[in-house]
Design a protein around this motif. Structure first.
Motif, mmCIF file in Angstrom:
data_model
loop_
_atom_site.group_PDB
_atom_site.id
_atom_site.type_symbol
_atom_site.label_atom_id
_atom_site.label_comp_id
_atom_site.label_asym_id
_atom_site.label_seq_id
_atom_site.Cartn_x
_atom_site.Cartn_y
_atom_site.Cartn_z
ATOM 1 N N TYR A 1 1.107 -1.199 0.196
ATOM 2 C CA TYR A 1 -0.384 0.086 0.142
ATOM 3 C C TYR A 1 0.685 0.801 0.618
ATOM 4 O O TYR A 1 1.800 1.123 0.347
ATOM 5 N N SER A 2 0.342 2.147 -0.324
ATOM 6 C CA SER A 2 1.336 3.337 -0.717
ATOM 7 C C SER A 2 0.436 4.599 -0.420
ATOM 8 O O SER A 2 -1.190 4.974 -0.884
ATOM 9 N N GLU A 3 0.424 5.568 0.904
ATOM 10 C CA GLU A 3 -0.661 6.571 1.787
ATOM 11 C C GLU A 3 0.035 7.998 0.616
ATOM 12 O O GLU A 3 1.290 7.741 0.224
ATOM 13 N N ILE A 4 -0.919 8.719 0.393
ATOM 14 C CA ILE A 4 -0.556 10.558 0.060
ATOM 15 C C ILE A 4 -1.002 10.946 0.340
ATOM 16 O O ILE A 4 -2.858 10.672 1.477
ATOM 17 N N ILE A 5 -0.477 12.023 -0.070
ATOM 18 C CA ILE A 5 -1.082 13.269 1.064
ATOM 19 C C ILE A 5 -1.159 14.074 0.132
ATOM 20 O O ILE A 5 -0.515 14.891 -0.638
#
Length: 383
Positions: free
Chosen positions: A242-246
């Motif tokens: 998974y990849s967190e994005i802001i």
């Protein structure tokens, strides 16, 4: 847990809209669609044709509305939960910034007690520890003198202090002893997320193979992507984690947001806020853990050197920005704030509107602003 019926809604079930009603009994969704409503038995909310979506889940926040997680009491956490509810958040993981061992143990205990007692707004699902097992080179807003080498003994202290409520931990792949740490986190059902790292591509892939399943605010506080040195970014994008994005417009260019989504696919995107106590407030001076922060035109920075330090983003604004940045529809991007978070945390009862799932619901107006937030059938916010 409570019971109620939402009527006359445009209910988002998966990617399809169902016109009609949504019934929540004892905190769980029991019926969706066109059925007879007995207004004498249950509380009724008239959605008046507005969109009804799953409640947002923020797995990475350091605070908001004047409250900093690293300084929060149980009362503060309750106030914060009500602020988040006004932003459409039905559950969240308070994120503890790297601090002294004693302070982190105290904070973990405080949050665990607040979770156990329950809140009046968004539900606390557990805790995200951002550190202290990080790297100095890409510390971001982490205080350098508090960064530690990986320690099983220390993580045992943290788990005990939290009453087994740590659900997610950001670690740096180059941190000494990290392989043993990743294995221990997996044994204790804690998501290991790589971040704040200058580790090379091979080292990051090795940690992913060992059990790292997410990347913390990908592209931010990481070595840059280079054709000869793919770094943590290359490993995160190529692998199945998974990849967190802001999505605040400061941390990631809209083109990078589109690139990440295109490469990772819809099922692996985690929209987060990484918000600090300034979220929901005006420009000015604030704190983030032990750091002094100044917010200028909505952009949070360390007073000491101007390094970006968290955000002033809220989840409802993240949703609007995602639609703006990608040109996609609400029904396409909603899982970036809901179902994917539930999946990464292994929660089968949250993240979507379906019979048997928790009654965590948000009603949005035509500008996608929350007008009502419901947690397990209980109204926790009404505009």
């Amino acid at each position: 847990m409570s019971s109620l019926i939402i009527t006359n809604g445009k209910i988002l079930v998966g990617k399809e809209y169902v016109e009609g009603n949504l019934e929540i009994i004892n905190g769980a969704i029991s019926r969706i669609g066109d059925f007879q409503v007995d207004r004498n038995k249950l509380k009724v909310i008239d959605a008046n044709g507005q969109v009804v979506v799953p409640g947002f889940i923020d797995i990475h926040t350091h605070g908001g509305n004047g409250i900093d997680i690293n300084h929060a009491s149980k009362d503060d956490l309750n106030k914060l939960s009500k602020f988040f509810a006004s932003c459409g958040v039905t559950s969240f993981l308070p994120a503890i910034l790297t601090d002294t061992h004693e302070t982190m143990c105290k904070l973990l205990s405080e949050i665990a007690d607040a979770k156990e007692e329950g809140t009046d707004g968004s539900e606390i699902l557990g805790i995200h520890m951002e550190g202290p097992f990080l790297c100095v080179q890409y510390k971001g807003a982490m205080p350098e003198y508090l960064i530690q080498d990986s320690s099983i003994e220390n993580i045992k202290d943290y788990i005990n202090s939290s009453k087994n409520n740590i659900k997610y931990m950001t670690i740096s792949p180059e941190n000494k002893g990290v392989e043993e740490l990743v294995a221990y986190l997996r044994e204790n059902n804690i998501v290991a997320s790589m971040g704040h790292t200058g580790a090379d591509y091979n080292k990051c892939l090795s940690c992913i193979n060992a059990g790292v399943t997410s990347s913390t605010h990908v592209f931010n506080a990481m070595g840059t992507l280079h054709q000869h040195r793919p770094s943590a970014i290359g490993a995160a994008l190529e692998s199945d984690i998974y990849s967190e994005i802001i999505c605040d417009g400061f941390h990631l260019h809209p083109g990078i947001v589109r690139l990440i989504i295109k490469v990772k696919g819809d099922e692996k995107i985690l929209a987060i806020t990484d918000s600090i106590m300034a979220a929901g407030l005006s420009d000015g001076e604030y704190k983030l853990g032990v750091n002094d922060i100044v917010v200028k035109e909505g952009d949070a920075q360390l007073v000491s050197d101007g390094t970006r330090a968290g955000s002033t983003l809220t989840m409802d604004r993240a949703l609007i920005n995602l639609i703006k940045f990608t040109g996609r529809k609400l029904e396409d991007v909603i899982r970036f704030l809901t179902k994917n978070q539930a999946n990464v945390l292994g929660l089968d009862n949250k993240g979507e509107i379906a019979v048997g799932k928790d009654g965590d619901i948000v009603i949005l107006d035509n500008k996608l602003t929350p007008i009502c937030t419901v947690v397990k059938g209980k109204i926790v916010y009404e505009r």
